[in-house]
Design a protein around this motif. Sequence first.
Motif, short mmCIF file in Angstrom:
data_model
loop_
_atom_site.label_atom_id
_atom_site.label_comp_id
_atom_site.label_asym_id
_atom_site.label_seq_id
_atom_site.Cartn_x
_atom_site.Cartn_y
_atom_site.Cartn_z
N SER A 23 15.80 0.62 -38.69
CA SER A 23 14.98 1.46 -38.00
C SER A 23 14.18 0.74 -37.11
CB SER A 23 13.70 2.07 -39.10
OG SER A 23 14.45 3.06 -40.03
N ILE A 24 13.48 -0.50 -37.52
CA ILE A 24 13.02 -1.21 -36.56
C ILE A 24 13.54 -1.62 -35.36
CG2 ILE A 24 11.78 -3.80 -36.23
CD1 ILE A 24 10.69 -3.43 -39.03
N ARG A 25 14.91 -2.00 -35.59
CA ARG A 25 16.12 -2.44 -34.32
C ARG A 25 16.20 -0.97 -33.64
NH1 ARG A 25 19.28 -4.63 -38.41
NH2 ARG A 25 20.72 -2.98 -38.13
N ALA A 26 16.16 0.07 -34.16
CA ALA A 26 16.22 1.30 -33.58
C ALA A 26 15.10 1.39 -32.44
CB ALA A 26 16.68 2.50 -34.20
N LEU A 27 13.83 1.37 -33.12
CA LEU A 27 12.62 1.56 -32.43
C LEU A 27 12.49 0.34 -31.21
CD1 LEU A 27 10.22 2.44 -35.36
CD2 LEU A 27 10.94 3.91 -33.13
N SER A 29 14.84 -0.84 -29.67
CA SER A 29 15.84 -0.69 -28.62
C SER A 29 15.39 0.32 -27.60
CB SER A 29 17.05 -0.49 -29.04
OG SER A 29 17.22 0.81 -29.86
N LEU A 30 14.33 1.13 -27.95
CA LEU A 30 13.89 2.16 -27.03
C LEU A 30 13.52 1.62 -25.68
CD1 LEU A 30 11.98 4.44 -29.47
CD2 LEU A 30 14.34 4.91 -28.46
N PRO A 31 13.37 2.13 -24.65
CA PRO A 31 12.63 1.80 -23.36
C PRO A 31 11.23 1.62 -23.67
CG PRO A 31 13.95 3.69 -22.84
CD PRO A 31 13.97 3.49 -24.32
N PRO A 32 10.70 0.47 -23.01
CA PRO A 32 9.21 0.08 -23.03
C PRO A 32 8.13 1.55 -22.91
CG PRO A 32 10.07 -1.47 -21.78
CD PRO A 32 11.19 -0.32 -22.12
N GLU A 33 8.54 2.28 -21.94
CA GLU A 33 7.84 3.40 -21.64
C GLU A 33 7.76 4.43 -23.25
OE1 GLU A 33 10.59 2.90 -19.81
OE2 GLU A 33 9.66 1.74 -18.48
N LEU A 34 8.99 4.47 -23.59
CA LEU A 34 9.10 5.53 -25.01
C LEU A 34 8.18 4.78 -26.02
CD1 LEU A 34 12.64 7.04 -25.17
CD2 LEU A 34 10.41 8.20 -24.30
N GLN A 35 8.43 3.49 -26.23
CA GLN A 35 7.69 2.69 -27.33
C GLN A 35 6.35 2.87 -27.20
OE1 GLN A 35 8.73 -1.31 -27.32
NE2 GLN A 35 10.93 -0.88 -27.68
N LYS A 36 5.71 2.77 -26.00
CA LYS A 36 4.21 3.04 -25.76
C LYS A 36 3.81 4.32 -25.97
CE LYS A 36 0.66 2.12 -21.91
NZ LYS A 36 0.60 1.86 -20.93
N ASP A 37 4.51 5.44 -25.49
CA ASP A 37 4.50 6.87 -25.95
C ASP A 37 4.00 7.26 -27.36
OD1 ASP A 37 4.32 7.39 -23.05
OD2 ASP A 37 6.27 8.26 -23.18
N ILE A 38 5.02 6.64 -28.03
CA ILE A 38 5.03 6.96 -29.61
C ILE A 38 4.06 5.87 -30.35
CG2 ILE A 38 7.45 7.86 -29.54
CD1 ILE A 38 8.25 5.31 -30.95
N GLY A 39 3.50 5.11 -29.76
CA GLY A 39 2.45 4.20 -30.32
C GLY A 39 3.02 2.47 -31.10
N PRO A 41 4.45 -0.94 -31.03
CA PRO A 41 4.19 -2.02 -30.04
C PRO A 41 5.26 -2.32 -29.10
CG PRO A 41 4.04 -2.65 -32.23
CD PRO A 41 4.21 -1.21 -32.26
N VAL A 42 4.91 -2.58 -27.83
CA VAL A 42 6.16 -2.72 -27.04
C VAL A 42 6.64 -4.12 -27.33
CG1 VAL A 42 6.88 -3.21 -24.59
CG2 VAL A 42 5.37 -1.30 -25.13
N SER A 43 8.09 -4.55 -27.67
CA SER A 43 8.67 -5.49 -27.96
C SER A 43 8.80 -6.22 -26.76
CB SER A 43 9.89 -5.14 -28.80
OG SER A 43 10.82 -4.52 -28.22
N PRO A 44 9.10 -7.71 -26.95
CA PRO A 44 9.56 -8.49 -25.83
C PRO A 44 11.12 -8.38 -25.72
CG PRO A 44 9.07 -9.86 -27.57
CD PRO A 44 8.37 -8.35 -28.06
N ARG A 45 11.52 -8.53 -24.51
CA ARG A 45 12.99 -8.13 -24.28
C ARG A 45 13.55 -9.36 -24.42
NH1 ARG A 45 14.33 -3.04 -25.48
NH2 ARG A 45 12.65 -1.72 -24.50
N ASN A 46 13.01 -10.13 -25.36
CA ASN A 46 13.82 -11.41 -25.71
C ASN A 46 14.81 -11.18 -26.76
OD1 ASN A 46 12.03 -12.20 -23.95
ND2 ASN A 46 11.16 -13.91 -24.96
N ASP A 47 16.12 -11.90 -26.70
CA ASP A 47 17.08 -11.79 -27.69
C ASP A 47 17.23 -13.24 -28.22
OD1 ASP A 47 20.71 -11.50 -28.00
OD2 ASP A 47 19.30 -11.09 -29.48
#
Length: 61
Positions: A23-27, A29-39, A41-47
């Motif tokens: 579930s955490i991986r799925a959340l 992987s969402l675009p930062p805008e969607l992550q912000k909309d659902i509350g 925390p925007v994840s860093p795009r570092n792998d």
Amino acid sequence: MSMFESLGRYGAAIKHAHSRSRSIRALNSLPPELQKDIGWPVSPRNDAQATLSALLLGSAR
């Protein structure tokens, strides 16, 4: 407590941890805008693997 009860609890804990990680991986992987909309925390795009390969090889693969 029998050995089978302990194994059952251990298996349930592993299943729960796996579904939580999925579930955490799925959340994440969402675009930062969607992550912000659902509350979320925007994840860093570092792998971690890409960062390691960049350090070792000089560029990400």
